[in-house]
Scaffold this motif. Structure first.
Motif, PDB file in Angstrom:
ATOM      1  N   UNK A   1       0.831  -1.205   0.000  1.00 42.22           N
ATOM      2  CA  UNK A   1       0.000   0.000   0.000  1.00 42.22           C
ATOM      3  C   UNK A   1       0.867   1.257   0.000  1.00 42.22           C
ATOM      4  N   UNK A   2       1.959   1.204   0.777  1.00 43.72           N
ATOM      5  CA  UNK A   2       2.896   2.332   0.793  1.00 43.72           C
ATOM      6  C   UNK A   2       3.508   2.531  -0.594  1.00 43.72           C
ATOM      7  N   UNK A   3       3.767   1.423  -1.248  1.00 48.93           N
ATOM      8  CA  UNK A   3       4.294   1.456  -2.611  1.00 48.93           C
ATOM      9  C   UNK A   3       3.311   2.141  -3.555  1.00 48.93           C
ATOM     10  N   UNK A   4       2.030   2.085  -3.202  1.00 54.02           N
ATOM     11  CA  UNK A   4       1.010   2.738  -4.030  1.00 54.02           C
ATOM     12  C   UNK A   4      -0.039   1.796  -4.584  1.00 54.02           C
ATOM     13  N   UNK A   5       0.145   0.486  -4.362  1.00 58.30           N
ATOM     14  CA  UNK A   5      -0.834  -0.498  -4.848  1.00 58.30           C
ATOM     15  C   UNK A   5      -2.125  -0.374  -4.050  1.00 58.30           C
ATOM     16  N   UNK A   6      -3.218  -0.796  -4.682  1.00 58.28           N
ATOM     17  CA  UNK A   6      -4.479  -0.887  -3.961  1.00 58.28           C
ATOM     18  C   UNK A   6      -4.670  -2.335  -3.502  1.00 58.28           C
ATOM     19  N   UNK A   7      -5.424  -2.497  -2.445  1.00 58.51           N
ATOM     20  CA  UNK A   7      -5.654  -3.831  -1.904  1.00 58.51           C
ATOM     21  C   UNK A   7      -7.151  -4.138  -1.919  1.00 58.51           C
ATOM     22  N   UNK A   8      -7.453  -5.322  -2.424  1.00 61.50           N
ATOM     23  CA  UNK A   8      -8.845  -5.730  -2.538  1.00 61.50           C
ATOM     24  C   UNK A   8      -9.046  -7.074  -1.846  1.00 61.50           C
ATOM     25  N   UNK A   9     -10.164  -7.220  -1.155  1.00 65.67           N
ATOM     26  CA  UNK A   9     -10.460  -8.520  -0.557  1.00 65.67           C
ATOM     27  C   UNK A   9     -11.494  -9.227  -1.415  1.00 65.67           C
ATOM     28  N   UNK A  10     -11.066 -10.389  -1.919  1.00 67.82           N
ATOM     29  CA  UNK A  10     -11.831 -11.140  -2.919  1.00 67.82           C
ATOM     30  C   UNK A  10     -12.786 -12.113  -2.235  1.00 67.82           C
ATOM     31  N   UNK A  11     -13.825 -12.508  -2.958  1.00 67.22           N
ATOM     32  CA  UNK A  11     -14.772 -13.540  -2.500  1.00 67.22           C
ATOM     33  C   UNK A  11     -15.312 -13.213  -1.113  1.00 67.22           C
ATOM     34  N   UNK A  12     -15.544 -11.949  -0.855  1.00 66.01           N
ATOM     35  CA  UNK A  12     -15.943 -11.566   0.488  1.00 66.01           C
ATOM     36  C   UNK A  12     -17.287 -12.184   0.867  1.00 66.01           C
ATOM     37  N   UNK A  13     -17.332 -12.705   2.085  1.00 64.64           N
ATOM     38  CA  UNK A  13     -18.564 -13.304   2.590  1.00 64.64           C
ATOM     39  C   UNK A  13     -18.512 -14.819   2.636  1.00 64.64           C
ATOM     40  N   UNK A  14     -17.527 -15.413   1.913  1.00 64.64           N
ATOM     41  CA  UNK A  14     -17.477 -16.877   1.859  1.00 64.64           C
ATOM     42  C   UNK A  14     -16.612 -17.473   2.955  1.00 64.64           C
ATOM     43  N   UNK A  15     -15.707 -16.709   3.491  1.00 64.40           N
ATOM     44  CA  UNK A  15     -14.781 -17.243   4.484  1.00 64.40           C
ATOM     45  C   UNK A  15     -15.281 -16.984   5.888  1.00 64.40           C
ATOM     46  N   UNK A  16     -14.356 -16.973   6.786  1.00 66.03           N
ATOM     47  CA  UNK A  16     -14.748 -16.781   8.175  1.00 66.03           C
ATOM     48  C   UNK A  16     -14.177 -15.497   8.741  1.00 66.03           C
ATOM     49  N   UNK A  17     -13.725 -14.633   7.863  1.00 63.61           N
ATOM     50  CA  UNK A  17     -13.070 -13.425   8.360  1.00 63.61           C
ATOM     51  C   UNK A  17     -14.088 -12.593   9.144  1.00 63.61           C
ATOM     52  N   UNK A  18     -13.683 -12.189  10.291  1.00 63.73           N
ATOM     53  CA  UNK A  18     -14.607 -11.413  11.099  1.00 63.73           C
ATOM     54  C   UNK A  18     -14.618  -9.973  10.608  1.00 63.73           C
ATOM     55  N   UNK A  19     -15.667  -9.304  10.921  1.00 63.15           N
ATOM     56  CA  UNK A  19     -15.804  -7.915  10.494  1.00 63.15           C
ATOM     57  C   UNK A  19     -14.659  -7.063  11.029  1.00 63.15           C
TER      58      UNK A  19
END
Ligand code: C2E
Ligand code: MG
Ligand code: MG
Ligand code: MG
Length: 285
Positions: A171-189
């Motif tokens: 991100x510091x380098x300037x890239x954007x970050x995207x979270x894919x397939x959101x909702x299918x895993x167990x990642x907490x809010x």
């Protein structure tokens, strides 16, 4: 007769089973040589700004046409590539191909906001990962801000300080970050807030039955609202019909990607597609 039938079933079962193991071994073996045999290529699927219908970005998707096995779906080989570690080399290949393609389109006057590239958690473990990405960016003449790194919820499950550090460095380098397939895993809010994110991609499983499926409709709306309240862009993937598009537009999803708009295309086809659409960026001629 029942006994015979049982026996047949058993034979059938073992045959299937051994076939699966064999297929897996074949995949593994062939995949190791796929790069050097030039069996891999990257395709690109456009991402549309729903409000205006403009193409703003593109996702790079890996394709494997094996001389021996024929076309193999990424859903069948990415996991194997990760387990064998060959994803590291393949990952650099995809990254470089995507950068070169982006540069080519830009040289033709088509300036896209971003090219999204799927990155596996395994790649993050490689020692010089960040350095190598930087090197590819410099070599291909692409600015980091044009790159969106897509990580999955599984990546977040394997959430470690190292992963987080690399994400922050990207991100510091300037890239954007995207979270894919959101909702299918167990990642907490709560992870959503902790991670340095720019974009959330609603998984296509929530899109397929829109708008009739009220559960999916509510989940989609909630993901859009939550993401936006955190300041993230929202992309919906897997849009296959006008009703889905309308639902997402009405509910203020930012971007959409799916067969309804366009299927993934190779680099040349994508250039023709851009030319046909005539969406040359006026500020860059
Ligand atoms: P993904 O990143 O979630 O990519 C979206 C998938 O949905 C792609 O499948 C795309 O072709 C498919 N898709 C797009 N529009 C529609 C639609 O309207 N309907 C349906 N049913 N499907 C649609 P694909 O290309 O088969 O890739 C599958 C997965 O493999 C990707 O899911 C991603 O997780 C992984 N993958 C693909 N390329 C790469 C890569 O270069 N690196 C890594 N690490 N993973 C990759
Ligand atoms: Mg993706
Ligand atoms: Mg996805
Ligand atoms: Mg997926």
């Amino acid at each position: 007769a029942a006994k015979e039938k049982g026996k047949d079933n058993y034979q059938f079962y073992t045959k299937q089973l051994s076939l699966d193991v064999q297929t897996r071994l074949n995949l593994e073996q062939e995949l190791l040589h796929a790069l050097e045999r030039k069996e891999l290529h990257v395709e690109y699927q456009p991402q549309y700004l729903l409000e205006t219908g403009e193409v703003k970005g593109v996702e790079a998707l890996l394709r494997w046409d094996s001389g021996i096995l024929g076309k193999v779906s990424p859903d069948d080989f990415i996991a194997i590539a990760e387990e064998t570690g060959v994803i590291v080399k393949i990952g650099y290949f995809v990254f470089e191909e995507a950068c070169k393609a982006y540069k080519k389109w830009r040289d033709e006057g088509f300036l896209l906001e971003r090219v999204a590239i799927n990155i596996s958690a395994v790649q993050f473990r490689e020692e010089y990962f960040l350095e190598k990405l930087k090197d590819i960016l410099v070599r291909t003449g692409v600015e980091a801000s044009a790159i969106e790194i897509e990580i999955t919820e599984r990546f977040i499950m394997e959430y470690s300080t190292t992963n987080l550090t690399i994400l922050e460095d990207l991100r510091t380098l300037g890239c954007q970050i995207s979270i894919d397939d959101f909702g299918t895993g167990y990642s907490s809010m709560s992870y959503m807030k902790q991670l340095p994110l720019d974009t959330v991609k609603i998984d296509k499983s929530f899109i397929v039955e829109l708008p009739e499926n009220t559960h999916d409709a509510e989940v989609s709306k909630a993901i859009i609202a939550l993401s936006k309240s955190l300041g993230y862009k929202v992309v919906a993937e897997g849009i296959e019909n006008a009703a889905q598009e309308q639902f997402l537009r009405e509910n203020k999803c930012d971007f959409a990607q799916g067969f309804y708009f366009a299927e993934p295309m190779d680099e040349k086809q994508f250039l023709d597609f851009l030319k046909e659409k005539g969406i040359k960026n006026p500020s860059h001629s």
